[in-house]
Scaffold this active site. Structure first.
Site, PDB file in Angstrom:
ATOM      1  N   TYR A 174       4.410   5.081  11.456  1.00 19.24           N
ATOM      2  CA  TYR A 174       4.603   3.646  11.724  1.00 19.24           C
ATOM      3  C   TYR A 174       5.447   2.906  10.698  1.00 19.24           C
ATOM      4  O   TYR A 174       5.659   1.725  10.815  1.00 19.24           O
ATOM      5  CB  TYR A 174       3.249   2.953  11.895  1.00 19.24           C
ATOM      6  N   ARG A 212       0.863  -1.173   0.000  1.00 23.03           N
ATOM      7  CA  ARG A 212       0.000   0.000   0.000  1.00 23.03           C
ATOM      8  C   ARG A 212       0.905   1.232   0.000  1.00 23.03           C
ATOM      9  O   ARG A 212       1.361   1.684   1.038  1.00 23.03           O
ATOM     10  CB  ARG A 212      -0.895  -0.024   1.247  1.00 23.03           C
ATOM     11  N   HIS A 265      -3.377   4.542   4.573  1.00 24.73           N
ATOM     12  CA  HIS A 265      -4.581   3.696   4.626  1.00 24.73           C
ATOM     13  C   HIS A 265      -5.766   4.440   4.014  1.00 24.73           C
ATOM     14  O   HIS A 265      -6.467   3.925   3.152  1.00 24.73           O
ATOM     15  CB  HIS A 265      -4.876   3.314   6.079  1.00 24.73           C
TER      16      HIS A 265
END
Lengths: 379, 325
Positions: free
Chosen positions: A286, A273, A277
């Site tokens: 993160y 990805r 998100h």
């Protein structure tokens, strides 16, 4: 170290099958069959033609354009949210184009390529993200279900739909898209088992994009998804999800086996990805930039461009035509959001139940009276 | 007319549905050769085959989830959840999927799915087998919630539930499964599925109840009659939407209202009835609207249930308060 962090990290459990390397090199049939010896089901009979590669590339470019435009529209305040598909174009395009238009598809919520290929219009596509409807299209007309936001809830739906196909005696194949995080859900595990027990004609297509929002795959599972699939009794495929040809070949093969009565299957497509998100997420909290950079070198479109170049399979005129088509799509998306008018609550009362409801009728009438009284006072 | 138990009347209803609607499917745990733990599906798999009477894997979420998929494909599934306390694994499928699909697709995807749930206590069962969880589903828009009280209402309502085309949570009071009554299978004689019925006419107070409590309230009304008190008993049948017209017409006549249900009282169906009656019949009321319900405890172990469940005496004690106010 409290446990072996390598266990359960699918990137460390053998290489997924591939046809097109990141440098654009197309593997020969003998190379793929020897490499894929661990994947008994891997079939390399896909005939790689200029037409096929251009078609897949076109859908990936359109998907990327759709995604970037929608993301911009969110940043301009025109959409409430957007879940980007950036980086996952090969997994989505390679699979959806291997299905018949009448094969019913249950997307999750990031499968914008499936919507594009199935003919969802720009306005229909944006309704849900704009916040003016729960689904912009008629699912039955496009054989494409509404996006499902509660993860894995649509997998029993796909399985049930496939049970209906079985009872109708037709040769349709049902496909459900899910991600790595969704495989932790009870509904996913129930559906895998149920589909196998019923021998239902359903394909579970997993885009393992490495993250469930911020949680990496290694914290999500101990056994890779494609290995778990076999435990349930599903035929299982493990492919490079950034390789559109490998995804297309694997999906064609899985679907053909299911159509022939071979029972349900699962494809794990390893991808990344590239974006956040959703438009509300901040991946810098993160994950390292180095990781994103490494995956950038495995971009699903770049390798196809190299192949098209090397084989001289595209012309400048064709490229310009595609560029123009992408810009038209962007313009269509922008004009779509301009076309949306204000919403009226009263219509919602009519779609909750098919039959009458005294409660809803009373509330609808009461609200109309309130609005009328308010308008009277203000005028 | 035939004399049948509630279980047999429901079985007869399912038989009608399977015969008349080729898209109807019965599915659930042990509904095949066993005939279901309460024998409601007895003999159906023998007569209609395993393709239409499906013994499913033991997974409630997927029983409802696959029924949704089958309905999208044009089938009309009637799911059985084996016991009330086992419906919670299917809660997401019912509340977020089954209930909302029609609205979120602007009416494009109707889901004619019936979820049958044996409900309530009174049979001395172990934990999780005696619950009354209708309020969870009545609180969810997009669902119809129906509950039968006797063989005739079970037979009619079950057939009407599937025919209505909306998702229906269909409750069957398990303590009444073996009680018999006369059953007609002439659906043209059935009351509308979304209407309450007057189970017993009376003039001094209105007792609103449903499911297993209807027989209890009728029993109480019989005792009250001996004391010269005339109770009108209303069987709600449709818990969502609620038929407040029938309830309020009665309350305007009697001026007093008591609501009775097995489920805990707090935020229960009774509160909704009280609110509806108070708003609509305020100037007709001679007393506050009272409730007799299960206590706000986890459903107790079986030996306590005679104390926990409303019975005729508790109903009559409340009637005393209501009439003396």
């Amino acid at each position: 170290m409290t446990h072996d962090e390598h266990v359960g990290d699918p990137s460390r459990t053998g290489e997924p099958a591939s046809l097109l390397a990141p440098d654009g090199a197309l593997k020969t049939s003998s190379e793929t069959s020897s490499e894929a010896s661990t994947e008994a089901l891997w079939d390399t009979s896909l005939e790689v033609t200029a037409e096929l590669v251009r078609d897949l590339y076109r859908w990936m470019r359109l998907t990327r354009r759709l995604d970037s435009e929608a993301f911009s529209l969110q940043r301009h305040g025109e959409l409430g949210l957007w879940a980007p598909s950036l980086g996952q174009e090969a997994a989505q395009v390679g699979s959806i184009t291997a299905l018949r238009p009448t094969d019913y598809v249950f997307p999750s919520y990031r499968e914008h390529a499936t919507a594009l290929v199935r003919g969802v219009t720009p306005a229909q596509m944006l309704e849900q993200w704009r916040g003016i409807s729960g689904c912009g299209w008629d699912p039955a007309a496009l054989h494409l279900h509404a996006y499902t936001v509660v993860l894995a809830a649509h997998l029993p739906h796909a399985t049930g739909y496939a049970m209906g196909v079985q009872r109708d005696g037709t040769d349709e194949v049902v496909t459900a898209y899910l991600g790595d995080g969704a495989t932790s859900q009870g509904d996913a595990n129930e559906a895998f088992n149920w589909a196998a027990a019923c021998h239902a004609p359903v394909l579970f297509f997993v885009q393992n994009n490495q993250y469930a929002i911020s949680t990496p795959t290694r914290l999500q599972m101990r056994t890779p998804i494609h290995q778990r699939a076999r435990g349930f009794g599903l035929q299982s495929f493990f492919v490079d999800g950034n390789d559109v040809l490998a995804v297309h070949a694997a999906t064609r093969q899985a679907v053909s086996q299911i159509r022939a009565g071979g029972g349900p299957a699962l494809i794990e497509a390893v991808t990344y990805r590239t974006g956040p998100h959703t438009s509300s997420d901040d991946p810098t909290r993160y994950r390292d930039q180095a990781e994103a950079d490494a995956w950038a070198s495995r971009d699903p479109l770049a390798r196809v461009e190299k192949l098209l170049d090397a084989r001289d399979w595209w012309t400048p005129a064709w490229r310009l035509g595609l560029d123009a088509e992408c810009e038209r799509l962007g313009a269509d998306l922008r004009s779509a959001v301009q076309s949306f008018g204000p919403v009226e609550l009263d219509g919602l009362f009519d779609t909750v139940l098919g039959g009458r409801s005294a409660l809803l009728a009373e509330q609808k009438a009461g609200y109309a009276d309130y609005v009328a009284a308010y308008e009277e006072v203000s005028s | 007319m035939t004399r049948l138990s509630l279980s047999a009347a429901l079985n007869s209803g399912l038989r009608h549905v399977l015969e008349e609607d080729p898209k109807a499917i019965v599915m659930g745990e042990d509904v095949g050769p066993l005939g279901g733990v309460f024998r409601v599906t007895d003999g159906l798999s023998k007569d209609f085959g395993a393709e239409r009477v499906i013994d499913t894997p033991l997974a409630e979420s997927s029983i409802v989830g696959t029924a949704i998929g089958l309905a999208m494909r044009g089938y009309h599934p009637i799911c059985e959840i084996q016991f009330d306390g086992f419906v919670y694994p299917a809660f997401n499928q019912i509340v977020s999927q089954l209930a909302k699909m029609r609205a979120r697709t602007a009416g494009h995807v109707p889901l004619p799915v019936v979820v049958r749930i044996p409900c309530g206590g009174g049979i001395g069962a172990v934990e999780h087998h005696s619950e009354s969880n209708e309020a969870y589903f009545a609180h969810t828009s997009g669902l119809r919630v129906m509950i039968c009280s006797d063989p005739q209402s079970g037979h009619y309502l079950l057939r009407q539930a599937l025919a209505c085309g909306d998702p229906v949570i269909f409750y069957e009071p398990k303590r009444r499964y073996w009680e018999k009554g006369e059953v007609s299978d002439d659906l043209s004689l059935a009351p509308a599925f979304d209407r309450a019925v007057i189970a017993r006419q009376g003039s001094d107070a209105t007792v609103v109840c449903y499911g297993g409590m209807v027989a209890t309230c009728l029993e109480a009304a019989g005792y009250a009659q001996e004391e010269g008190r005339s109770l009108e008993v209303i069987d709600l049948r449709s818990l969502s939407p609620l038929d407040l017209d029938t309830v309020c017409a009665s309350v305007r006549k009697t001026g007093r209202c008591l609501v009775v249900h097995e489920a805990p009282g707090f935020a229960g169906l009774g509160a909704e009835v009280v609110s509806g009656v108070t708003e609509r019949c305020f100037y007709h009321l001679e007393a506050p609207v009272l409730r007799v319900t299960g206590f706000d405890l986890p459903y107790p172990p079986a030996k306590y249930e005679n104390q926990y469940l409303p019975d005729a005496d508790r109903v009559l004690a409340a009637i005393d308060k209501l009439l003396e106010f």
